[in-house]
Design a protein around this motif. Sequence first.
Motif, PDB file in Angstrom:
ATOM      1  N   LEU A   5       0.864  -1.181   0.000  1.00 43.24           N
ATOM      2  CA  LEU A   5       0.000   0.000   0.000  1.00 43.24           C
ATOM      3  C   LEU A   5       0.903   1.234   0.000  1.00 43.24           C
ATOM      4  N   ASP A   6       0.562   2.201  -0.853  1.00 41.43           N
ATOM      5  CA  ASP A   6       1.392   3.395  -1.031  1.00 41.43           C
ATOM      6  C   ASP A   6       0.769   4.538  -0.239  1.00 41.43           C
ATOM      7  N   THR A   7       1.012   4.540   1.059  1.00 43.79           N
ATOM      8  CA  THR A   7       0.381   5.535   1.926  1.00 43.79           C
ATOM      9  C   THR A   7       1.054   5.540   3.293  1.00 43.79           C
ATOM     10  N   ILE A  25       4.489  -1.843   2.705  1.00 40.87           N
ATOM     11  CA  ILE A  25       4.062  -0.436   2.591  1.00 40.87           C
ATOM     12  C   ILE A  25       5.178   0.360   1.918  1.00 40.87           C
ATOM     13  N   THR A  26       4.779   1.313   1.092  1.00 41.29           N
ATOM     14  CA  THR A  26       5.756   2.310   0.629  1.00 41.29           C
ATOM     15  C   THR A  26       5.265   3.686   1.078  1.00 41.29           C
ATOM     16  N   THR A  27       6.231   4.524   1.452  1.00 42.14           N
ATOM     17  CA  THR A  27       5.899   5.915   1.778  1.00 42.14           C
ATOM     18  C   THR A  27       6.897   6.794   1.047  1.00 42.14           C
ATOM     19  N   ASN A  28       6.630   8.068   1.049  1.00 38.44           N
ATOM     20  CA  ASN A  28       7.608   9.052   0.571  1.00 38.44           C
ATOM     21  C   ASN A  28       7.372  10.326   1.379  1.00 38.44           C
ATOM     22  N   PRO A  29       8.264  11.310   1.293  1.00 39.08           N
ATOM     23  CA  PRO A  29       8.094  12.510   2.129  1.00 39.08           C
ATOM     24  C   PRO A  29       6.761  13.212   1.893  1.00 39.08           C
ATOM     25  N   SER A  30       6.232  13.180   0.671  1.00 41.32           N
ATOM     26  CA  SER A  30       4.939  13.833   0.403  1.00 41.32           C
ATOM     27  C   SER A  30       3.813  13.096   1.136  1.00 41.32           C
ATOM     28  N   LEU A  31       3.826  11.773   1.080  1.00 36.09           N
ATOM     29  CA  LEU A  31       2.776  10.986   1.747  1.00 36.09           C
ATOM     30  C   LEU A  31       2.846  11.162   3.269  1.00 36.09           C
ATOM     31  N   ILE A  32       4.069  11.214   3.804  1.00 36.57           N
ATOM     32  CA  ILE A  32       4.241  11.393   5.254  1.00 36.57           C
ATOM     33  C   ILE A  32       3.718  12.775   5.650  1.00 36.57           C
ATOM     34  N   VAL A  82      15.228   1.106   3.312  1.00 36.41           N
ATOM     35  CA  VAL A  82      15.583   2.522   3.140  1.00 36.41           C
ATOM     36  C   VAL A  82      15.395   2.912   1.679  1.00 36.41           C
ATOM     37  N   LYS A  83      14.644   4.004   1.498  1.00 34.55           N
ATOM     38  CA  LYS A  83      14.357   4.453   0.138  1.00 34.55           C
ATOM     39  C   LYS A  83      15.277   5.623  -0.198  1.00 34.55           C
ATOM     40  N   VAL A  84      15.999   5.491  -1.305  1.00 38.82           N
ATOM     41  CA  VAL A  84      16.891   6.580  -1.734  1.00 38.82           C
ATOM     42  C   VAL A  84      16.583   6.921  -3.191  1.00 38.82           C
ATOM     43  N   PRO A 128       9.996   2.046 -10.427  1.00 38.99           N
ATOM     44  CA  PRO A 128       9.672   2.855 -11.603  1.00 38.99           C
ATOM     45  C   PRO A 128       8.296   3.490 -11.431  1.00 38.99           C
ATOM     46  N   PHE A 129       8.202   4.799 -11.722  1.00 41.99           N
ATOM     47  CA  PHE A 129       6.962   5.569 -11.521  1.00 41.99           C
ATOM     48  C   PHE A 129       6.184   5.625 -12.833  1.00 41.99           C
ATOM     49  N   ILE A 130       5.265   4.713 -13.018  1.00 38.12           N
ATOM     50  CA  ILE A 130       4.623   4.634 -14.338  1.00 38.12           C
ATOM     51  C   ILE A 130       3.571   5.724 -14.567  1.00 38.12           C
ATOM     52  N   GLY A 131       2.800   6.081 -13.522  1.00 30.80           N
ATOM     53  CA  GLY A 131       1.743   7.089 -13.685  1.00 30.80           C
ATOM     54  C   GLY A 131       2.315   8.441 -14.089  1.00 30.80           C
ATOM     55  N   ARG A 132       3.459   8.779 -13.501  1.00 29.76           N
ATOM     56  CA  ARG A 132       4.048  10.087 -13.817  1.00 29.76           C
ATOM     57  C   ARG A 132       4.552  10.116 -15.259  1.00 29.76           C
ATOM     58  N   LEU A 133       4.954   8.949 -15.809  1.00 28.92           N
ATOM     59  CA  LEU A 133       5.340   8.894 -17.232  1.00 28.92           C
ATOM     60  C   LEU A 133       4.088   9.040 -18.099  1.00 28.92           C
ATOM     61  N   VAL A 162       6.400  -1.740  -8.955  1.00 25.73           N
ATOM     62  CA  VAL A 162       5.719  -0.784  -9.847  1.00 25.73           C
ATOM     63  C   VAL A 162       5.036   0.284  -8.997  1.00 25.73           C
ATOM     64  N   ALA A 163       5.452   1.540  -9.200  1.00 28.60           N
ATOM     65  CA  ALA A 163       4.958   2.644  -8.372  1.00 28.60           C
ATOM     66  C   ALA A 163       4.229   3.674  -9.224  1.00 28.60           C
ATOM     67  N   SER A 164       3.601   4.624  -8.526  1.00 26.17           N
ATOM     68  CA  SER A 164       2.827   5.684  -9.198  1.00 26.17           C
ATOM     69  C   SER A 164       1.722   5.057 -10.046  1.00 26.17           C
ATOM     70  N   ILE A 165       1.032   4.115  -9.410  1.00 24.37           N
ATOM     71  CA  ILE A 165      -0.090   3.423 -10.070  1.00 24.37           C
ATOM     72  C   ILE A 165      -1.340   4.283  -9.920  1.00 24.37           C
ATOM     73  N   ARG A 166      -2.071   4.426 -11.023  1.00 23.31           N
ATOM     74  CA  ARG A 166      -3.220   5.343 -11.018  1.00 23.31           C
ATOM     75  C   ARG A 166      -4.584   4.640 -11.040  1.00 23.31           C
ATOM     76  N   HIS A 167      -4.624   3.400 -11.565  1.00 35.39           N
ATOM     77  CA  HIS A 167      -5.930   2.730 -11.715  1.00 35.39           C
ATOM     78  C   HIS A 167      -5.739   1.203 -11.807  1.00 35.39           C
ATOM     79  N   VAL A 182       3.391  -4.472  -6.775  1.00 32.29           N
ATOM     80  CA  VAL A 182       2.730  -3.209  -7.130  1.00 32.29           C
ATOM     81  C   VAL A 182       2.482  -2.469  -5.819  1.00 32.29           C
ATOM     82  N   THR A 183       2.691  -1.168  -5.829  1.00 33.48           N
ATOM     83  CA  THR A 183       2.329  -0.396  -4.635  1.00 33.48           C
ATOM     84  C   THR A 183       1.165   0.507  -4.989  1.00 33.48           C
ATOM     85  N   LEU A 184       0.085   0.358  -4.212  1.00 28.92           N
ATOM     86  CA  LEU A 184      -1.199   0.928  -4.613  1.00 28.92           C
ATOM     87  C   LEU A 184      -1.696   2.001  -3.658  1.00 28.92           C
TER      88      LEU A 184
HETATM   89  C1  E4P Z   1       6.228   5.021  -4.625  1.00 29.52           C
HETATM   90  O1  E4P Z   1       6.975   4.541  -3.836  1.00 29.52           O
HETATM   91  C2  E4P Z   1       5.747   6.411  -4.567  1.00 29.52           C
HETATM   92  O2  E4P Z   1       5.455   6.700  -3.223  1.00 29.52           O
HETATM   93  C3  E4P Z   1       4.460   6.635  -5.325  1.00 29.52           C
HETATM   94  O3  E4P Z   1       4.028   5.482  -5.991  1.00 29.52           O
HETATM   95  C4  E4P Z   1       4.411   7.886  -6.126  1.00 29.52           C
HETATM   96  O4  E4P Z   1       3.170   7.965  -6.753  1.00 29.52           O
HETATM   97  P1  E4P Z   1       2.557   9.326  -7.323  1.00 29.52           P
HETATM   98  O5  E4P Z   1       3.140   9.546  -8.681  1.00 29.52           O
HETATM   99  O6  E4P Z   1       1.092   9.054  -7.390  1.00 29.52           O
HETATM  100  O7  E4P Z   1       2.916  10.410  -6.352  1.00 29.52           O
END
Ligand code: E4P
Length: 220
Positions: A5-7, A25-32, A82-84, A128-133, A162-167, A182-184
Amino acid sequence: MKIFLDTANLESIKKFNDMGLLDGITTNPSLISKEGGNPKDGMKEITKIIKGDVSLEVVSTDYIGMVEEGKRLREYGRNVVVKVPITPNGLKACKHLTSEGIPVNVTLIFSPNQALLAAKSGAKYVSPFIGRLDDIGQDGMHLIKEIKEIFSNYDFETEILVASIRHPLHVIDAAKIGADVVTLPPAVLDKMLNHPLTDIGLKNFLADWEKLKEGTDIKI
Ligand code: E4P
């Protein structure tokens, strides 16, 4: 395929974890940041709720800073990855942390070459951030195919996350390609679960059962 879960939202994490659906779980500074409160407490709580890998991201951009933050994050829980970011310092930090037995998720991957370099640096996961591509008119899923093909040609143990999943269709395509994880976002996992025909079907089954037992004390 593993489902993360991406949250950083504890309520969503508990909800789907109680259903037995979460491998991590995956997180990033924006989600935190979105969750507010004390970020350390939130991150520590997630590592307690979830048995699987929990990715927590560094915010330093220099090599030493990344390594130090990575080690501190790792103390938040035994399951911390650790995410870098994929930068020269990020790869150096990945190599260093990996050599000390600390697993690393290399994030913000937008090309097959970046994934290849992260794998060579010992990353446990590449993200890899597929939604942003897709957002900028490029085919995000094609990137997953390319990374899968490259990793299959060699002995890399690095998993494709697989990250940045939209649907939900992104999930089906990632599964067909054979992506490892997949991280959702919670909303996507909800959509995967629900179907209007399921709701209608269940409503009708229960209505028919009510008719059958009318005036009786039948119980299953
Ligand atoms: C993955 O680890 C990222 O937290 C995340 O999938 C980014 O997704 P976004 O493009 O919806 O912000």
